[in-house]
Scaffold this motif. Structure first.
Motif, short mmCIF file in Angstrom:
data_model
loop_
_atom_site.label_atom_id
_atom_site.label_comp_id
_atom_site.label_asym_id
_atom_site.label_seq_id
_atom_site.Cartn_x
_atom_site.Cartn_y
_atom_site.Cartn_z
N LEU A 127 0.89 -1.00 0.32
CA LEU A 127 0.09 0.29 -0.02
C LEU A 127 0.88 1.11 0.44
CD1 LEU A 127 -3.15 -1.08 2.76
CD2 LEU A 127 -3.17 -0.66 0.34
N VAL A 128 2.03 0.90 0.58
CA VAL A 128 2.61 2.23 0.50
C VAL A 128 4.03 2.69 -0.02
CG1 VAL A 128 4.97 3.62 1.49
CG2 VAL A 128 2.91 1.39 3.03
N GLU A 129 4.09 1.43 -1.10
CA GLU A 129 4.40 1.66 -2.86
C GLU A 129 3.52 2.31 -3.07
OE1 GLU A 129 7.11 -2.16 -1.06
OE2 GLU A 129 5.82 -2.50 -2.36
N ASP A 130 2.50 1.60 -3.54
CA ASP A 130 1.85 2.29 -4.50
C ASP A 130 1.44 3.62 -4.14
OD1 ASP A 130 1.69 -0.12 -5.33
OD2 ASP A 130 -0.55 -1.14 -4.28
N ALA A 131 0.75 3.82 -3.03
CA ALA A 131 0.85 5.31 -2.64
C ALA A 131 1.87 6.83 -3.39
CB ALA A 131 0.46 5.19 -0.98
N ILE A 132 3.11 5.92 -3.17
CA ILE A 132 4.35 6.58 -3.92
C ILE A 132 4.42 6.23 -5.61
CG2 ILE A 132 6.76 7.24 -3.90
CD1 ILE A 132 7.14 5.29 -0.34
N ARG A 133 3.27 5.66 -5.69
CA ARG A 133 4.12 4.99 -6.81
C ARG A 133 2.70 6.21 -7.87
NH1 ARG A 133 5.15 -1.10 -7.81
NH2 ARG A 133 7.00 -1.26 -6.72
#
Length: 211
Positions: A134-140
């Motif tokens: 979720l964190v990675e997707d938020a940054i992406r």
């Protein structure tokens, strides 16, 4: 008069937090591998039996501390604003965390990099895989909204850069010019220059040297 169930629960939570704080202090002072449960018991000022009641092994203590560290990273999910404001918030949040929580940062770095403890980190990371995604997707999503051609690569590069800053800060705490690095990161992403410095000590030096 017997304590209430609520009072007993509060007492248990305080004891558990004291043990975790002592573990972090001990890991920071001696390193994960050199630290012993006896060292942690002495630092916490509690019986060995109480430590074992909450944490059967040293690895469980490290895992709980890492678990909280990873949850802290997930705080970026709550940063509001435009894509530029969110990116600036991610950078600032990572830099603040690096500067103000160095003991847990050092523990995470050590467990990641040492061959004998990498598996400890990997197991905790795997247990948190869904939340980290979720964190990675938020940054992406931030990079996608800013028009990046490959948001996934941009996310990985940003995280690698910020983790590199954390490593250098852990080594060169007294000579690392964090505010100058922050300004350069903003410029590298075409963000407006920060107008207010972060509330942390940031020496103006041109050489990194350990003290």
């Amino acid at each position: 008069m017997p304590r209430s169930a609520t009072a007993n629960q509060e007492l248990r939570e305080r004891s558990r937090e004291r043990i975790l704080a002592a573990a972090l202090e001990t890991f920071a002072a001696k390193g994960y591998e050199a630290a012993s449960i006896s060292d942690i018991t002495a630092a916490a000022g509690v019986s060995r039996g109480l430590v074992s009641y909450y944490f059967a092994t040293k690895e469980q203590l490290a895992a709980e501390l890492l678990d909280r560290w990873l949850d802290g990273i997930a705080g970026i999910l709550n940063i509001p604003g435009t894509p530029d404001e969110r990116l600036a918030g991610i950078i600032d949040g990572a830099l603040m965390a690096a500067a103000t929580t160095l003991p847990i940062q050092r523990l995470a770095i050590t467990l990641m990099m040492q061959p004998t403890t990498h598996d400890v980190f990997a197991r905790v990371e795997q247990a948190k895989s869904a939340r980290l995604s979720l964190v990675e997707d938020a940054i992406r999503d931030v990079f996608a909204a800013r028009g990046a051609a490959d948001p996934a690569v941009e996310e990985m590069l940003l995280r690698a850069t910020l983790e590199g800053v954390t490593v250098k800060l852990a080594i060169y705490r007294e000579t690392f010019p964090l505010e100058a690095i922050r300004t350069r990161l903003y410029a590298g992403y075409d963000l407006p220059a920060p107008t207010v410095p972060l509330p942390i000590v940031s020496p103006a030096v041109d050489r990194l040297r350990a003290k």
